[in-house]
Structure formats: C-alpha cells, structure tokens
Design an enzyme around this catalytic site. Structure first.
Site, PDB file in Angstrom:
ATOM      1  N   GLU A 279     -11.367 -48.767  -5.274  1.00  0.00           N
ATOM      2  CA  GLU A 279     -10.715 -47.462  -5.229  1.00  0.00           C
ATOM      3  C   GLU A 279     -11.705 -46.351  -5.628  1.00  0.00           C
ATOM      4  O   GLU A 279     -11.570 -45.216  -5.189  1.00  0.00           O
ATOM      5  CB  GLU A 279      -9.497 -47.498  -6.162  1.00  0.00           C
ATOM      6  CG  GLU A 279      -8.360 -46.597  -5.782  1.00  0.00           C
ATOM      7  CD  GLU A 279      -7.779 -46.793  -4.386  1.00  0.00           C
ATOM      8  OE1 GLU A 279      -7.970 -47.863  -3.763  1.00  0.00           O
ATOM      9  OE2 GLU A 279      -7.140 -45.848  -3.901  1.00  0.00           O
TER      10      GLU A 279
ATOM     11  N   HIS B  65     -13.436 -47.497   1.507  1.00  0.00           N
ATOM     12  CA  HIS B  65     -13.183 -48.937   1.334  1.00  0.00           C
ATOM     13  C   HIS B  65     -14.040 -49.745   2.316  1.00  0.00           C
ATOM     14  O   HIS B  65     -14.632 -50.760   1.959  1.00  0.00           O
ATOM     15  CB  HIS B  65     -11.713 -49.257   1.607  1.00  0.00           C
ATOM     16  CG  HIS B  65     -10.780 -48.861   0.502  1.00  0.00           C
ATOM     17  ND1 HIS B  65     -10.931 -49.303  -0.787  1.00  0.00           N
ATOM     18  CD2 HIS B  65      -9.670 -48.073   0.496  1.00  0.00           C
ATOM     19  CE1 HIS B  65      -9.947 -48.796  -1.550  1.00  0.00           C
ATOM     20  NE2 HIS B  65      -9.171 -48.044  -0.785  1.00  0.00           N
TER      21      HIS B  65
ATOM     22  N   HIS C  25     -10.673 -41.718   2.960  1.00  0.00           N
ATOM     23  CA  HIS C  25     -10.342 -42.701   1.931  1.00  0.00           C
ATOM     24  C   HIS C  25     -10.636 -44.125   2.427  1.00  0.00           C
ATOM     25  O   HIS C  25     -11.366 -44.885   1.782  1.00  0.00           O
ATOM     26  CB  HIS C  25      -8.869 -42.566   1.543  1.00  0.00           C
ATOM     27  CG  HIS C  25      -8.418 -43.517   0.482  1.00  0.00           C
ATOM     28  ND1 HIS C  25      -8.335 -43.158  -0.842  1.00  0.00           N
ATOM     29  CD2 HIS C  25      -8.035 -44.814   0.538  1.00  0.00           C
ATOM     30  CE1 HIS C  25      -7.935 -44.202  -1.555  1.00  0.00           C
ATOM     31  NE2 HIS C  25      -7.729 -45.221  -0.735  1.00  0.00           N
ATOM     32  N   GLU C  26     -10.083 -44.458   3.571  1.00  0.00           N
ATOM     33  CA  GLU C  26     -10.258 -45.826   4.083  1.00  0.00           C
ATOM     34  C   GLU C  26     -11.716 -46.089   4.466  1.00  0.00           C
ATOM     35  O   GLU C  26     -12.192 -47.215   4.351  1.00  0.00           O
ATOM     36  CB  GLU C  26      -9.320 -46.093   5.267  1.00  0.00           C
ATOM     37  CG  GLU C  26      -7.823 -45.931   4.963  1.00  0.00           C
ATOM     38  CD  GLU C  26      -7.325 -46.696   3.743  1.00  0.00           C
ATOM     39  OE1 GLU C  26      -7.954 -47.697   3.359  1.00  0.00           O
ATOM     40  OE2 GLU C  26      -6.308 -46.258   3.128  1.00  0.00           O
TER      41      GLU C  26
HETATM   42 ZN    ZN Z   1      -7.385 -47.183  -1.446  1.00  0.00          ZN
END
Ligand code: ZN
Length: 497
Positions: free
Chosen positions: A293, A267, A263-264
């Site tokens: 996101e 980003h 997830h990170e």
């Molecule tokens: Zn996030």
C-alpha cells in the site's frame, strides 16, 4: 533426488496452482460471461482442494523440516522458511473447522448485504458474532505475544504489533484531528469547493484513452501489463512479467479513474520489479499489505496529487475534456484534487482524512478482540468515533458501520495496513528526496529515477526481507510516523494556507 530439487518441484506445483486460480479469479472480475460462473466455481473448488492437499497431506512440512540450512543457499533457505510459515498457519486450524468457517463466510456475506440494504444491524449481528468467535479461536490456534489482536495483524503485516500501532495512531490523533478542523476553515479550501471544478460528462471511451496515456506516462509497460475494467479497481500479478491493473469508469467523474489507475500502477510496478530469482517462488510477491500500500499510495497521492507531476501533462486532461477542464487553471485543478472533506465513506476519503477513517476501525477491532466491547455495541461506538475524529455522525448504517465488506469476510487486522501504507510512503519519500531531484524529474515528465530508487530499495526484494528490514535498510531508521503527520500538515498548509 537432491532435497532442494524435490522441494523446488513442490514449490513449482503450488505456484502453478496459485497462478491458475488467480487467473481464473481475474477473468471472473474482468469480463467472464455471467452464466459461466457456476462451472468456473466447480473448477475453483477442485483447485482449492488440490492446493490444500499439496500443502497439508503429501508430507510437505516434513520435507521442509528435514532440510538443513547447510544443504541450501541463503535465498533457498528463506524460501523454505516462508513456505513453512504459511503452511503452519494453515495446519494449526483443524480441517473441519476451517471448512465450516468458509461456509459461514458465504452466509455472512449475504447477511451483511441484507442488513446494509435494510439499515438494520440486527440482521447481521448474529452472523458477525460467529465470525468473530471463529477469529478468536484462530488467534488461540496461532498463538500470540502481548495482545491477541497481534495474531491477526501478523497475517497482513508480519511482525506488526498493537504497541507500534498505538504509537502511530496516537500521533495521527494528536495532530491530524485538530488540523482537519483548522484546514476546513481556510478560505482557499472553501473557495475551491464552491468552484465545483471538474463537473461534466466524461465518455468512457475518452477516459480509457486518457488512462492508457497516464499509465504509460508513469512507466507502465503494456507488454507486461494490462488495463482492464472491473466493478472495483484492483491489481493482480502472476509473475514479474505479468502484473495487471483494472479501473472503473464513472462518466460523471474522471478523477475517480485517474487516481485508481495511479494507485493500482503502484501495486503493479512493485510486482514487476521483483527479482528474477524470486518471482514464482514463495518469496515472489510484495512483502506485506502495508509495504504494498505504501507503493500504491506513493504514486496515487505523493506523486499523483502534486503540481510538478501534472504540469507537463495537464494539457492532455484539458484536451480530452475541454468542456470540463478547458477553463480550469492548473492551480485550481491541483487544489481540486486535494480537496478535504468530512465524509462518511472510507473508500472515497481524501488523503488527509483517510487515516481517521482507519483509526475508527482500528480502535473497534482492537477492543473487540480484547473483549472490551461486544458486536452489538459496534454501530453506536462507530458513530461516536466518527464524531470524535471527523466531526460528523453517519445517518445510516451503509454510511457507517456496515460500509465495508471486510468484517463479513472475516478480515480483521487488515484495515490498519491501509493507513500504515500511507505512513510508510511518507517516510520513503523523505529519503527519496535526498537521492533524487524529484521536482525536476517530474517537471520533465520523467519518473525513471524515482521508480528506480523504489525498485532498488524495496521492489526487487519481494519477501526476502521483512517489512521492518525494508524500512530500515531504505531509510536508515525504524518506522517513524512523524514523517507522515509532518508531510500531511506541511503539504496542506502550503497548498491552502
Ligand atoms: Zn491498494
């Protein structure tokens, strides 16, 4: 001095202050010694004051407004407009009210924790009412069209409106709420839950090694990034050559770290791919919470929970944790990381139920800022909505209305962007499939083409395009939530049906 040179000088000062402030905050989250905090706090306070002074007191707005479009390039003009937009949001709030609000948020955080611990909403309600009252004033200062809640949405997703979100959530409600009940009854779903895959002990040191392997596998450049540890996983970028990620290691559960790293990474890769002429300027960051996101959830869910992604690297997970995964087949591993639960806690929710958790919050925030409900009604309405959407009723406030920190921080309008991000990612995926042979690439352990497509269409632009332009230019159509609802239903039917 030439006008642009003067403006650029001021932009550089603001960026340097931001850079310093964010690095200090990052340090506080990732290992600064605990006794250093009060003095770091003093430095941060001074930096905030200087930043505010640079923004509001030294004639910056006048300087920006005195510049004609013909005096600068197109991209410089966009930088000026973006800074002016940010500046306008700040100066519309009277300075003393802004200071009082920041003071209120400190109290509010304490009250929220207290109420959560005591399972007593009345300990938090009076402060929350004050926070909401300030937000209502803020809405009036900012101005809005059609719906007051739009003013709050705009802070996280520029241009987003209630009208658009209503269409989106109506689609989610009509399709995902009934599908959840259907899916829970599938024998394959019941069987994988019973199998209790991936239980055991996962030593931190080994997890760290696996996370570095995983981050490198998806293309994270450790010469421009860093994987640190923090209480809650997050990412923080300082430029397109420095975007860092953190994770948390739970020794009873390696999956938690696996998916937070993916997830990170999503980003971070966004920030690392921002064009050189935009980085460290007002346009040098991801354009909105929703688009950001969409990138994190793309790598976490669409890529990171697929069979093709794991096939070439699942052996590594087995090699690191033979006791827990040695006997688990790839198929069972994939089913286990896609298990769907009726759960109370948003941050632990699976890919399918996640938007339902957001819908609860969206409904309540929208009603609150349209004066249709009161703060006191929140706990009861929360539980009613959980029952209606997820089929469960929380027994405690910590599992219900008091679980999230956001409202205590005055963050209203933020939640919808989480669900929107997932929906955007499904639409991007739909287009990506036409350009890249995703399965073949994933099976070969190669994410280059996939990431290059996102970099070319989304990442490089930073804030120089609006979220709506990014979506339209990438996919050839406006935001359409049916890509998301179809993706979810197809995926789970294929996997568990
Ligand atoms: Zn996030």
């Amino acid at each position: 001095m030439n006008k642009w040179t003067e403006i650029k000088k001021r932009m550089d000062i603001l960026d340097a202050m931001e850079h310093a402030r964010n690095k200090i905050l990052y340090d506080m989250e990732t290992g600064a010694p605990s006794k250093s905090f009060p003095k770091i706090g003093k430095t941060l306070e001074t930096l905030s004051r200087l930043y505010h002074e640079q923004m509001t007191e030294l004639g910056l707005l006048e300087l920006l407004q005195s510049c004609e479009k013909s005096e600068v390039s197109e991209i410089q003009w966009k930088m000026i407009k973006e800074l002016e937009r940010n500046l306008n949001k700040i100066i519309k709030i009277p300075a003393d009210e802004y200071a009082a609000f920041n003071q209120l948020l400190i109290t509010s955080h304490g009250k929220w924790l207290e109420a959560k611990k005591a399972d007593d909403f009345s300990l938090f309600a009076p402060t929350l009412k004050e926070v909401v009252a300030f937000q209502k004033k803020y809405i009036e200062y900012q101005g809005y069209e059609a719906n007051p809640y739009n003013a709050l949405l705009d802070d996280y997703e520029p241009g987003l409106t209630v009208a658009e979100l209503d269409v989106f959530f109506a689609d989610v409600k009509a399709k995902i709420v009934p599908f959840l009940q259907e899916l829970l009854a599938y024998p394959k779903m019941k069987a994988i839950k019973k199998a209790q895959v991936g239980k055991g002990h996962f030593p931190k040191a080994k997890q760290k090694e696996l996370m570095v392997f995983l981050a490198k596998h998806v293309g994270y450049d450790f010469e421009r990034g860093q994987l640190a540890e923090s209480a809650h996983p997050f990412s923080q970028s300082f430029s397109n050559d420095d975007a860092r990620i953190t994770t948390r290691y739970d020794e009873r559960d390696v999956q938690s770290s696996i998916f937070s790293v993916l997830h990170e990474f999503g980003h971070a890769i966004y920030e690392l791919n921002i064009a050189e002429d935009l980085t460290m300027t007002p346009l040098g960051g991801g354009v909105s919470m929703g688009i950001h996101e969409s990138q994190s959830r793309f790598y976490e869910n669409i890529i990171g929970r697929s069979t093709s992604f794991w096939k070439p690297i699942y052996a590594a997970v087995q090699a690191y944790f033979p006791e827990s995964y040695g006997d688990v087949t790839l198929e069972d591993f994939i089913l286990s990381i896609n298990t769907v639960e009726q759960s109370y806690i948003r941050v632990e929710a699976d890919e399918l139920t996640y938007p339902l958790h957001i819908m609860v919050r969206y409904d309540l925030e929208k009603q609150l800022f349209n004066d249709e409900i009161t703060v006191e009604q929140l706990p009861e309405l929360w539980n009613q909505k959980m029952e209606a959407y997820l089929g469960i009723t929380p027994a405690t406030l910590a599992e219900g209305v008091l679980q999230d920190i956001h409202w205590s921080q005055g963050s209203f309008g933020y939640f919808p962007t989480y669900a929107l991000g997932s929906a955007y990612s499904a639409q991007f995926y739909h287009t990506l499939e036409k350009h890249v042979d995703i399965n073949t690439d994933l099976l070969a352990g190669d994410l280059t083409n996939i990431t290059a497509f996102l970099a070319e269409n989304i990442h490089q632009y930073g804030k120089s395009k609006t979220p709506k332009e990014i979506i339209f230019d990438t996919t050839g159509e406006s935001f359409d939530s049916t890509h998301y609802t179809s993706y979810l239903i197809d995926k789970y039917k294929k996997m568990f049906g």
